[in-house]
Design an enzyme around this catalytic site. Structure first.
Site, PDB file in Angstrom:
ATOM      1  N   GLY A   1       0.761  -1.236   0.000  1.00 46.97           N
ATOM      2  CA  GLY A   1       0.000   0.000   0.000  1.00 46.97           C
ATOM      3  C   GLY A   1       0.786   1.278   0.000  1.00 46.97           C
ATOM      4  N   SER A   2       0.295   2.170  -0.784  1.00 51.25           N
ATOM      5  CA  SER A   2       0.724   3.554  -0.767  1.00 51.25           C
ATOM      6  C   SER A   2      -0.379   4.325  -1.452  1.00 51.25           C
ATOM      7  CB  SER A   2       2.035   3.762  -1.525  1.00 51.25           C
ATOM      8  OG  SER A   2       2.263   5.143  -1.697  1.00 51.25           O
ATOM      9  N   SER A   3      -0.759   5.429  -0.857  1.00 49.73           N
ATOM     10  CA  SER A   3      -1.820   6.225  -1.469  1.00 49.73           C
ATOM     11  C   SER A   3      -1.349   6.862  -2.771  1.00 49.73           C
ATOM     12  CB  SER A   3      -2.314   7.289  -0.496  1.00 49.73           C
ATOM     13  OG  SER A   3      -1.254   8.129  -0.110  1.00 49.73           O
TER      14      SER A   3
END
Length: 137
Positions: free
Chosen positions: A62-64
């Site tokens: 995850g990473s925005s």
């Protein structure tokens, strides 16, 4: 060989060599949006190109900002021919949705059980408009 899928994000039908990742990837810092290469030196497929290939993702880290990287890949003409995910990643897929809203031609994203990913390794795959995966002729 064919496989039924669920369309996660509609897009253009695509064809390309399957790139079946053996580990989850972070698009932010993991994929170079200018070249389409896997840039993360710790990833097993480091140096491989996602551009023009049917990209099988066993998972994402995850990473925005993943959606921005995918959006840049589309804008730069370096996007995969299609994305095949085991589990939907709303943040990543947002990049395709935004690209489509901007009027850019986007690849399709589909969902497929991870247990069949390996059956497509090393072959050319066609992703039809209905999302079905088949071996390309």
């Amino acid at each position: 060989m064919s496989a039924a899928t669920e369309i996660l994000v509609p897009g253009k039908a695509g064809e390309g060599e399957a790139l079946v990742l053996t580990a989850p990837i972070s698009f932010w810092g993991g994929v170079d949006p200018r070249s389409g290469r896997i840039a993360d030196i710790r990833h097993p497929q480091h140096g491989e190109t996602v551009s023009g290939r049917v990209l099988f993702l066993p998972g994402t880290i995850g990473s925005s900002s993943a959606s921005a990287v995918l959006l840049e890949l589309v804008r730069n003409g370096r996007a995969p021919a299609a994305l095949v995910l085991h589990e939907p990643d709303a943040i990543l897929l947002l990049g395709l949705i935004v690209a489509r809203e901007m009027g850019w031609e986007t690849p399709m994203a589909v969902r497929l059980g991870r247990d069949v990913f390996d059956t497509f390794r090393g072959i050319s795959v066609n992703v039809a408009e209905d999302g079905a995966l088949t071996v390309a002729a």
